[in-house]
Design an enzyme around this catalytic site. Structure first.
Site, PDB file in Angstrom:
ATOM      1  N   GLU A   1       0.807  -1.233   0.000  1.00 31.38           N
ATOM      2  CA  GLU A   1       0.000   0.000   0.000  1.00 31.38           C
ATOM      3  C   GLU A   1       0.834   1.276   0.000  1.00 31.38           C
ATOM      4  OE1 GLU A   1      -3.212  -0.367  -0.367  1.00 31.38           O
ATOM      5  OE2 GLU A   1      -3.014  -2.536  -0.187  1.00 31.38           O
TER       6      GLU A   1
ATOM      7  N   ASN B   1     -11.496   9.991  10.974  1.00 31.39           N
ATOM      8  CA  ASN B   1     -11.656   9.246  12.228  1.00 31.39           C
ATOM      9  C   ASN B   1     -10.850   9.904  13.348  1.00 31.39           C
ATOM     10  OD1 ASN B   1      -9.063   8.600  11.487  1.00 31.39           O
ATOM     11  ND2 ASN B   1      -9.267   6.415  11.819  1.00 31.39           N
TER      12      ASN B   1
ATOM     13  N   ASP C   1      -3.576   9.788   9.282  1.00 29.90           N
ATOM     14  CA  ASP C   1      -2.894   8.646   8.675  1.00 29.90           C
ATOM     15  C   ASP C   1      -1.994   9.090   7.534  1.00 29.90           C
ATOM     16  OD1 ASP C   1      -4.013   6.152  10.003  1.00 29.90           O
ATOM     17  OD2 ASP C   1      -5.839   7.238   9.524  1.00 29.90           O
TER      18      ASP C   1
ATOM     19  N   GLU D   1      -7.800  13.906   7.104  1.00 28.16           N
ATOM     20  CA  GLU D   1      -8.572  14.554   8.170  1.00 28.16           C
ATOM     21  C   GLU D   1      -8.871  16.013   7.806  1.00 28.16           C
ATOM     22  OE1 GLU D   1      -9.722  12.877  10.787  1.00 28.16           O
ATOM     23  OE2 GLU D   1      -8.692  11.044  10.174  1.00 28.16           O
TER      24      GLU D   1
ATOM     25  N   HIS E   1      25.625  30.732   2.547  1.00 30.89           N
ATOM     26  CA  HIS E   1      26.304  31.828   1.859  1.00 30.89           C
ATOM     27  C   HIS E   1      25.997  33.197   2.480  1.00 30.89           C
ATOM     28  CE1 HIS E   1      22.626  32.390  -0.764  1.00 30.89           C
ATOM     29  NE2 HIS E   1      23.018  33.654  -0.680  1.00 30.89           N
TER      30      HIS E   1
ATOM     31  N   ASP F   1      23.922  24.555   0.942  1.00 33.96           N
ATOM     32  CA  ASP F   1      23.844  25.969   1.318  1.00 33.96           C
ATOM     33  C   ASP F   1      22.897  26.126   2.504  1.00 33.96           C
ATOM     34  OD1 ASP F   1      24.153  28.688   1.267  1.00 33.96           O
ATOM     35  OD2 ASP F   1      22.894  29.024  -0.511  1.00 33.96           O
TER      36      ASP F   1
ATOM     37  N   SER G   1      17.704  35.610   0.104  1.00 40.96           N
ATOM     38  CA  SER G   1      18.520  34.452   0.467  1.00 40.96           C
ATOM     39  C   SER G   1      18.440  34.141   1.950  1.00 40.96           C
ATOM     40  CB  SER G   1      19.981  34.721   0.121  1.00 40.96           C
ATOM     41  OG  SER G   1      20.189  34.479  -1.232  1.00 40.96           O
TER      42      SER G   1
END
Ligand code: 4AZ
Length: 609
Positions: free
Chosen positions: A264, A290, A294, A301, A407, A455, A551
């Site tokens: 699965e 429920n 999961d 959910e 950096h 980085d 950055s």
């Protein structure tokens, strides 16, 4: 040649859908198909299957409450790492444990313990199962003996591989069942009543499942063939990681047929009756809504989905009531250990991360983005460098830790940097902005300043005053760190934020953000400049992009409850906002272990990760 491959493809497709065992043997000269019978298959993803994922692969599923995730594998906790509260339980070896988690963690490590019943071992209760058989010791009808009373058969109704795997495990066939059957036992004298078993499929004893007594009207009861010897799989069968073979038509149907969940976990799509998680895992439909997550990113959910489902269910219920078809057991079902398992989960420590203030009305309008509201990106910080300039962003991840791009910083200048938090506008400094000094700069040891490989850097802030060890402040909320590469995939819409240059490379003073999309095939774009640990994101037309000054700042992706995960750190790119040249980000999930090594695992780990 071409037509042959098409024929092979169609053949493979029909095998996957129908699972006809002998089809291949009637065709000639396709020896390659016999060694890899499951390809091509409409449901399975080959590269993924090659990773041999199981229920213990925490890149695909959550670990049990008595386990934790270490480098992608669920390993057993020590009993003391379990919660302390809960109901005491008794093992088949008649040892009392403080709660279910403690027993299961003990079992997980030593494998010589099983759950027997709720409550301490002082009572006379008992639970045993027997395999009623004539000549084969690994198959037969299952009988349950509770509290030394008369043995009872298991009902054929509801008897699936989920339950059969559990029964076989309890009978010391660790791989579980090969198949389920039903029939009339020779000694049918006590089959007028049967026990309907409902398991999750990962239990190791039927005592952990819900067992409800029923009047057995047609007298057929459950039979099982447990797995003993390893055989070669037929073409048309799926090769489970635990070496069992199951028909290909059972893969990706939400049922744990293999017993180790391996059928699965690598599914492009899921069959009827099951739900497809974004991580390509199929779960049974009954696990939707429920109240237990999961899917890794919680789409099972999702509030909208659950509201819709609840409405449908309500409609169905009124209909069922009209037809009064509801069948009921002859006794109230006792709460199964599945409830106890869920309860254990709620006792585990929870991480509070990734929750930003929800967007309010947008004012107009990084490059091509929108202005941020206060508290919308509470994990975003600015880094003031040695020249007193705000040239990089950073991300608060909890404790006193900031993540940024390598950096952006140099370890030797640790005393010159300042962290600014809670800021939206860098000119009109409002109340609530905090400044932090740094204690430590940790640049990734494999950072390459020429290629921008790895980085990533961690900055440890000094707590505000010496009496405090934490830097958590009211304006601050850590972002969550992703632990699995399967949490978000290319095409997912995420947000990048920063004070970097905007359109026409103008300097900006307000924090801005924009929607960009995760992209694959970036090695085709950036070729030899693109490395493992990088990820591209942008828009098709380049209209939204990060730029100089962004950055070190965050690229966050949201799970289905709107919790933010730091998927990327702004790193580099060919110019800004150029069509065909997306921004390149440090792929944070690749550095989970590196981050937790430096900050401590408990700081960034949620869901037992
Ligand atoms: C930079 O110079 C920079 N378009 C950051 C991001 C990007 C390009 C350059 C991505 O810091």
């Amino acid at each position: 040649m071409k037509s042959l491959s098409v024929a092979v493809f169609i053949l493979g497709l029909s095998l996957c859908i129908l699972g006809q065992k002998n089809l291949l043997y009637e065709t000639k000269g396709k020896s390659t198909q016999q060694t890899q019978p499951q390809w091509p298959c409409r449901f399975l993803i080959e590269e993924c299957v090659n990773n041999s994922y199981t229920q213990n692969s925490c890149e695909k599923v959550f670990c049990q409450p008595w386990q934790r995730c270490v480098e992608g594998t669920c390993v057993c906790k020590l009993p003391y790492q379990c919660p302390r509260n809960g109901t005491s339980v008794c093992s088949a070896q008649r040892k009392t444990f403080r709660n279910y988690c403690q027993l299961k963690s003990f079992e997980c490590q030593r494998r010589d313990s099983r759950f027997m019943y709720k409550g301490n071992c002082n009572s006379e209760e008992s639970f045993q199962i027997f395999l009623e058989n004539e000549d084969v010791p690994s198959e037969g009808f299952i009988q349950v003996e509770m509290n030394h009373l008369q043995k009872t058969f298991i009902c054929a109704d509801g008897w699936s591989m989920n339950e059969a795997n559990v029964a076989c495990r309890q009978l010391r066939f660790p791989e579980g069942a090969d198949r389920v059957e039903s029939g009339y036992p020779n000694d049918a004298s006590n089959s007028s009543e049967c026990l309907k078993a409902t398991c999750r499929g990962t239990e190791t004893s039927l005592a952990e499942c819900s067992l409800t007594r029923f009047n057995n009207t047609d007298m057929t009861v459950a039979k099982v063939v447990c797995h003993t010897t390893h055989k070669e799989c037929f073409s048309g069968e799926f090769h489970c990681v635990n070496q069992k073979c199951i028909p290909l038509r059972y893969v990706c149907d939400g049922n744990n047929d293999c017993g180790d969940l391996s059928d699965e976990l690598c599914c492009k799509a899921c069959r009827r009756g099951s739900f497809h998680c974004l991580s390509d895992v199929c779960i049974p439909n009954k696990y939707r809504c429920n109240n237990e997550r999961d899917c890794l990113t919680g789409e099972d959910e999702n509030r909208k989905l659950c509201d819709k489902l609840a409405k449908e269910k309500e409609r169905g219920r009124t209909k069922a009531a009209e037809e009064s078809m509801d069948e009921e057991g002859t006794e109230a079902p006792e709460e199964s250990m599945d409830e106890e398992r869920k309860k254990m989960k709620t006792f585990l420590p929870q991480l509070h991360c990734g929750i930003g203030n929800r967007m309010v009305a947008r004012r107009k309008r990084i490059l091509g983005g929108h202005e941020a509201e206060k508290d919308e990106f509470p994990w975003q910080v600015a880094i003031r460098n040695e020249q007193h300039r705000l040239n990089c962003g950073g991300v608060f991840i909890g404790g006193c830790w900031i993540l940024t791009a390598a950096h952006c910083v140099r370890a030797s200048r640790v005393h010159l940097y300042r962290i600014w938090s809670g800021m939206v506008n860098s000119v009109n400094m409002s109340a609530g902005i905090e400044t932090f000094y740094l204690k430590k700069v940790i640049v990734h040891e494999k950072y390459n300043s020429k290629t921008y490989e790895n980085d990533i850097a961690l900055l440890e802030m000094k707590p505000k005053d010496i009496r405090h060890t934490s830097c958590d402040l009211h304006n601050f909320m850590p972002v969550c760190i992703p632990w699995s590469k399967y949490m978000f995939r290319s095409g997912h819409q995420c947000k990048v934020s920063g004070w970097g240059l905007e359109e026409d490379f103008k300097k900006q003073f307000t924090l801005k953000w924009g929607y960009i999309y995760l992209m694959e095939n970036c090695s085709e774009i950036y070729r030899e400049r693109y490395f493992e640990g990088m990820e591209c994101a942008g828009t098709d037309d380049g209209s939204v992009d990060s730029c100089k000054g962004d950055s070190g700042g965050p690229l966050v992706c949201f799970d289905s409850n709107n919790v933010a995960y730091l998927w990327g750190i702004v790193s580099w790119g060919e110019n800004c906002g150029e069509k065909g040249h997306p921004g390149v980000y440090t792929k944070v999930v690749n550095y989970f272990e590196w981050i937790s090594r430096h900050t401590g695992k408990s700081l960034i780990s949620q869901y037992n990760v």
